[in-house]
Design an enzyme around this catalytic site. Structure first.
Site, PDB file in Angstrom:
ATOM      1  N   ASN A  39       0.847  -1.202   0.000  1.00 18.81           N
ATOM      2  CA  ASN A  39       0.000   0.000   0.000  1.00 18.81           C
ATOM      3  C   ASN A  39       0.884   1.254   0.000  1.00 18.81           C
ATOM      4  O   ASN A  39       1.956   1.291   0.608  1.00 18.81           O
ATOM      5  CB  ASN A  39      -1.010   0.006   1.147  1.00 18.81           C
ATOM      6  CG  ASN A  39      -0.399  -0.172   2.522  1.00 18.81           C
ATOM      7  OD1 ASN A  39       0.639  -0.801   2.683  1.00 18.81           O
ATOM      8  ND2 ASN A  39      -1.057   0.387   3.521  1.00 18.81           N
ATOM      9  N   GLU A  41       0.286   5.184   0.663  1.00 21.83           N
ATOM     10  CA  GLU A  41      -0.639   6.236   1.085  1.00 21.83           C
ATOM     11  C   GLU A  41      -0.154   7.604   0.618  1.00 21.83           C
ATOM     12  O   GLU A  41       0.978   7.769   0.145  1.00 21.83           O
ATOM     13  CB  GLU A  41      -0.807   6.170   2.610  1.00 21.83           C
ATOM     14  CG  GLU A  41      -1.419   4.846   3.040  1.00 21.83           C
ATOM     15  CD  GLU A  41      -1.682   4.738   4.538  1.00 21.83           C
ATOM     16  OE1 GLU A  41      -1.212   5.606   5.307  1.00 21.83           O
ATOM     17  OE2 GLU A  41      -2.357   3.772   4.931  1.00 21.83           O
ATOM     18  N   GLU A  52      -2.985  -4.666  -3.061  1.00 18.68           N
ATOM     19  CA  GLU A  52      -3.484  -5.500  -4.165  1.00 18.68           C
ATOM     20  C   GLU A  52      -3.463  -4.725  -5.472  1.00 18.68           C
ATOM     21  O   GLU A  52      -3.129  -5.264  -6.533  1.00 18.68           O
ATOM     22  CB  GLU A  52      -4.914  -5.964  -3.870  1.00 18.68           C
ATOM     23  CG  GLU A  52      -5.046  -6.841  -2.631  1.00 18.68           C
ATOM     24  CD  GLU A  52      -5.322  -6.037  -1.359  1.00 18.68           C
ATOM     25  OE1 GLU A  52      -4.846  -4.893  -1.233  1.00 18.68           O
ATOM     26  OE2 GLU A  52      -6.018  -6.576  -0.482  1.00 18.68           O
ATOM     27  N   CYS A  83     -10.227  -4.924   0.659  1.00 25.49           N
ATOM     28  CA  CYS A  83     -11.344  -3.984   0.526  1.00 25.49           C
ATOM     29  C   CYS A  83     -12.208  -4.357  -0.685  1.00 25.49           C
ATOM     30  O   CYS A  83     -11.797  -5.117  -1.565  1.00 25.49           O
ATOM     31  CB  CYS A  83     -10.821  -2.551   0.411  1.00 25.49           C
ATOM     32  SG  CYS A  83     -10.241  -2.093  -1.233  1.00 25.49           S
ATOM     33  N   CYS A  86     -10.710  -3.678  -4.159  1.00 23.91           N
ATOM     34  CA  CYS A  86      -9.648  -4.621  -4.559  1.00 23.91           C
ATOM     35  C   CYS A  86     -10.229  -5.997  -4.883  1.00 23.91           C
ATOM     36  O   CYS A  86      -9.698  -6.700  -5.744  1.00 23.91           O
ATOM     37  CB  CYS A  86      -8.575  -4.704  -3.497  1.00 23.91           C
ATOM     38  SG  CYS A  86      -7.482  -3.256  -3.539  1.00 23.91           S
TER      39      CYS A  86
HETATM   40  N1  THU Z   1      -5.226  -1.654   2.567  1.00 22.86           N
HETATM   41  C1  THU Z   1      -4.623  -2.438   1.627  1.00 22.86           C
HETATM   42  O1  THU Z   1      -3.546  -2.114   1.104  1.00 22.86           O
HETATM   43  N2  THU Z   1      -5.234  -3.582   1.278  1.00 22.86           N
HETATM   44  C2  THU Z   1      -6.383  -4.061   1.826  1.00 22.86           C
HETATM   45  O2  THU Z   1      -6.816  -5.137   1.454  1.00 22.86           O
HETATM   46  C3  THU Z   1      -7.075  -3.275   2.858  1.00 22.86           C
HETATM   47  C4  THU Z   1      -6.488  -1.956   3.189  1.00 22.86           C
HETATM   48  C5  THU Z   1      -4.542  -0.425   2.972  1.00 22.86           C
HETATM   49  C6  THU Z   1      -5.147   0.863   2.502  1.00 22.86           C
HETATM   50  C7  THU Z   1      -4.610   1.833   3.519  1.00 22.86           C
HETATM   51  O3  THU Z   1      -3.320   2.263   3.091  1.00 22.86           O
HETATM   52  C8  THU Z   1      -4.466   1.007   4.780  1.00 22.86           C
HETATM   53  O4  THU Z   1      -4.508  -0.354   4.378  1.00 22.86           O
HETATM   54  C9  THU Z   1      -5.542   1.273   5.820  1.00 22.86           C
HETATM   55  O5  THU Z   1      -6.802   1.173   5.258  1.00 22.86           O
END
Ligand code: THU
Length: 127
Positions: A39, A41, A52, A83, A86
């Site tokens: 991830n 941000e 993902e 999520c 994804c």
């Molecule tokens: N996040 C992911 O990278 N993948 C997931 O399946 C769920 C959430 C990340 C997004 C964000 O950077 C952090 O987790 C908190 O939501």
């Protein structure tokens, strides 16, 4: 499958998650190899991207379009739940019976994309 989880765990180390503090790694097994993502941000929160999503982008950039198995690794109080967005992105390149491994320090929960996203919208609906 162990190596897929290990790949997801390893790429998690590169996550850029200064805002949530929740680092995630994802690994996709495909016919041409394993593709990974973390991830990333952003100070403008909605511009961040999931692990993902990054792994799918790496896969497509390499010319691959077929996901055989998925591993997602995070360290939370319960197994990571991909999520909704994804789940839909994975469904573009995977099948309902594609195995999805939800991994963390306490172990691995094995599920399928179909269980995570029943009744998925697909290209077939556009015909
Ligand atoms: N996040 C992911 O990278 N993948 C997931 O399946 C769920 C959430 C990340 C997004 C964000 O950077 C952090 O987790 C908190 O939501």
């Amino acid at each position: 499958m162990k190596s897929l989880v290990e790949a997801a765990k390893a790429v998690r180390e590169h996550a850029h998650a200064p805002y949530s503090g929740f680092r995630v790694g994802a690994a996709l097994r495909t016919p041409s190899g394993i593709y990974t993502g973390c991830n990333v941000e952003n100070a403008a929160y909605p511009e961040g991207s999931c692990a993902e999503t990054g792994a799918i982008a790496a896969m497509c950039a390499a010319g691959e379009r077929e996901i055989e198995a998925v591993a997602v690794y995070a360290e939370g109080s319960q197994p990571i739940a991909p999520c909704g967005g994804c789940r839909q992105r994975l469904a573009e390149f995977a099948e309902p019976d594609t195995v999805v491994l939800l991994a963390g320090p306490d172990g691995v929960v094995t599920t399928t994309l179909g269980a995570l996203l029943p009744g998925a919208f697909s290209g077939g609906h556009l015909a």
